[in-house]
Design a protein around this motif. Structure first.
Motif, mmCIF file in Angstrom:
data_model
loop_
_atom_site.group_PDB
_atom_site.id
_atom_site.type_symbol
_atom_site.label_atom_id
_atom_site.label_comp_id
_atom_site.label_asym_id
_atom_site.label_seq_id
_atom_site.Cartn_x
_atom_site.Cartn_y
_atom_site.Cartn_z
ATOM 1 N N THR A 403 0.855 -1.171 0.000
ATOM 2 C CA THR A 403 0.000 0.000 0.000
ATOM 3 C C THR A 403 0.898 1.229 0.000
ATOM 4 N N GLU A 418 5.238 7.320 0.203
ATOM 5 C CA GLU A 418 5.737 6.333 1.150
ATOM 6 C C GLU A 418 5.023 5.008 0.891
ATOM 7 N N TRP A 419 5.817 3.971 0.668
ATOM 8 C CA TRP A 419 5.289 2.657 0.318
ATOM 9 C C TRP A 419 5.586 1.658 1.436
ATOM 10 N N ILE A 420 4.599 0.818 1.725
ATOM 11 C CA ILE A 420 4.815 -0.315 2.625
ATOM 12 C C ILE A 420 4.640 -1.578 1.787
ATOM 13 N N ARG A 494 -3.245 9.452 4.830
ATOM 14 C CA ARG A 494 -2.258 8.548 5.408
ATOM 15 C C ARG A 494 -2.900 7.544 6.381
ATOM 16 N N VAL A 497 -1.492 3.773 5.815
ATOM 17 C CA VAL A 497 -0.042 3.699 6.036
ATOM 18 C C VAL A 497 0.299 3.965 7.502
#
Length: 507
Positions: A403, A418-420, A494, A497
């Motif tokens: 995500t 920002e990637w997870i 956000r 995340v």
């Protein structure tokens, strides 16, 4: 079983002629369908509210009835769930498909009429098999069983006296399948409809491991877990040692591209086919009809009338939708549907683009509310999935889930994404993967590229590699395990995340 396979293969191929008819006469089929929907519902409360009886043309239909969101439709649905009838559709509504709630934070309940079950969902399932058999006439599909990895259903808690039920769309379909369809599927209905996902996957694995499974239907995320569980329990190196006759995975709900390499490692044969469908709580919309294709044939005779809102109209208070004959190639549209369950000019929340106008074929590009556009970059789910697939190919990585969200501008700090990511096979280094992901997005999306130029508005993306099981545990914590539930790929806030990062810190 050879005789049964021959008979069912012959029966399935007979439908192809009807499919060819709506391919040849798409506008006529849709026009006739709209007239039938309006005529059938003219004495419902909704039909009388908008005077369906006097609607003679599509233009009158478009001008008179506003486009409805789920929130605007819900007051009608809530009354149906409490037992009232003849509100949106004249036949009795006692089944409701519960969505994963990816359009908003809460679950959605979509009415499912008997007409929708028979003329849309069941017909879609039969057509999926018909089209597959037409492409592979030598198939042995019906010599074994089809494994459905679906959800659960339960008594409607709003008003038990109303004798209405809700569940994942897969569960609603399985509960109502005709006997012949029950015969060719596995596991038992009792197992298939279990509510507790963790107990269910164990029982699914034990029950189906001894069955001759030739085909699987389900969401890639949960199907992977089941295959891994079976291989573990049976102490095998590959699922083909358990199911040697497995030949096709019918998949949907999320893009298959990021999962392809993972499935190929779990099912190590080039003969395995992967066949895409577009089946949602609201209806069955599309089926892959060509080998090795990512395009979906739009199914036009399922009791669903289609309209399409151009992406640039979505922010308007009264966006103008287009009918099928007005769409253009390679433009992003939000889908609007009117159905034989009583959804009227309903904004589905999905976006598609047309890859062909003869016949009408589409690709799913994302959700109207699932995107990143904090800096004018307009990154949609299709962009993200294509870029992460390219990055995996370039680095040898294999992902399980991901995500992403923006990091908003702060004083003295620039924005970024920002990637997870949960990897099954880690890349050599995260910076190398981040570089490939960034470059892929820049090549795919010119708006993103412009914002990244000289770090003008966006700096390079930040990636968190999380341990195996992170997304599973997060979905469990949210009560979203199994069935049609899926990890939200992108968000302009956000919420997701930050929730995952907070969970990681807690553990």
């Amino acid at each position: 079983m050879g005789l049964i396979n021959s008979i069912l293969t012959w029966v399935m191929q007979k439908r192809i002629h009807q499919i060819e008819l709506f391919i040849k006469y798409p506008i006529e089929v849709q026009d006739e369908l709209l007239k039938k929907l309006i005529q059938t519902a003219r004495f419902t409360e909704f039909g009388q509210q908008y005077d369906f009886g006097s609607i003679q043309t599509y233009d009158q239909f478009r001008e008179r009835i506003p486009i409805h969101t789920y929130e605007e439709t819900y007051p009608y649905i809530e009354r149906l769930m409490k037992g009232e009838q003849n509100i949106l559709w004249p036949s009795e509504i006692k089944w409701f498909s519960k969505s994963s709630g990816t359009t908003n934070a809460r679950s959605k309940f979509i009415p499912v009429s008997q007409e929708a079950l028979e003329d849309c969902h069941f017909k879609g399932g039969k057509d999926l098999l018909s089209i597959y058999v037409n492409n592979f006439p030598e198939t042995k599909l019906f010599d074994g069983k089809g494994l459905a990895v679906g959800g659960s259903h339960q008594i409607n808690e709003l008003d038990p006296s109303a004798s209405s039920y809700y569940g994942d769309v897969s569960a609603v379909i399985m509960q109502n399948l005709p006997p012949w369809a029950q015969f060719i599927r596995t596991p038992s209905l009792e197992t298939a409809l279990m509510g507790n996902w963790e107990e269910k996957i164990e029982k699914l694995a034990r029950e189906t491991a001894k069955t001759n499974v030739t085909n699987i239907a389900g969401v890639p995320t949960w199907t992977v877990l089941l295959i891994q569980k079976i291989v573990e329990l049976e102490k095998k190196s590959s699922i083909l040692e358990v199911w040697p006759n497995l030949e096709v995975f019918f998949h949907g709900a999320v893009s298959f591209a990021p999962y392809r390499s993972l499935f190929q490692s779990l099912i190590p044969t080039e003969k395995m086919q992967y066949w895409e469908t577009y089946n949602a709580s609201e209806g069955f919309f599309g089926i892959q009809d060509q080998k090795n294709s990512e395009e979906l044939l739009l199914m036009l005779d399922y009791g669903i009338f289609y309209e399409f809102i151009p992406a640039h109209e979505l922010d308007k208070e009264h966006p103008r939708a287009l009918r099928l004959g007005e769409v253009e190639l390679d433009k992003n549209y939000a889908m609007v549907i009117s159905t034989n369950s009583g959804l009227w000019r309903y904004n589905l929340g999905d976006t598609v683009k047309f890859t062909s106008l003869s016949p009408y074929r589409i690709k799913i590009t994302g959700r109207t509310k699932h995107f990143m556009n904090a800096f004018g970059e307009e990154v949609i789910v299709e962009n993200a999935e294509a870029a992460i697939t390219k990055a995996c190919e370039a680095t040898g990585a294999v992902i399980d889930n991901f995500t992403a969200a923006p990091v908003y501008l702060e004083e003295g700090k620039q924005g970024r994404h920002e990637w997870i990511i949960e990897f099954k096979v880690e890349p050599p280094t995260l910076p190398a993967f981040a570089h490939e992901l960034d470059e892929a997005l820049r090549s795919i999306n010119s708006d993103y590229d412009a914002k990244r130029h000289h770090n003008l508005a966006l700096i390079a993306p930040k990636i968190h590699s999380v341990r195996e099981g992170t997304f599973y545990n997060w979905m469990k914590r949210r009560g979203k395990l199994g069935g049609q539930n899926k990890v939200p790929r992108l968000a302009n806030s956000r919420e997701y995340v930050d929730d995952i990062l907070s969970m990681m810190r807690e553990s």
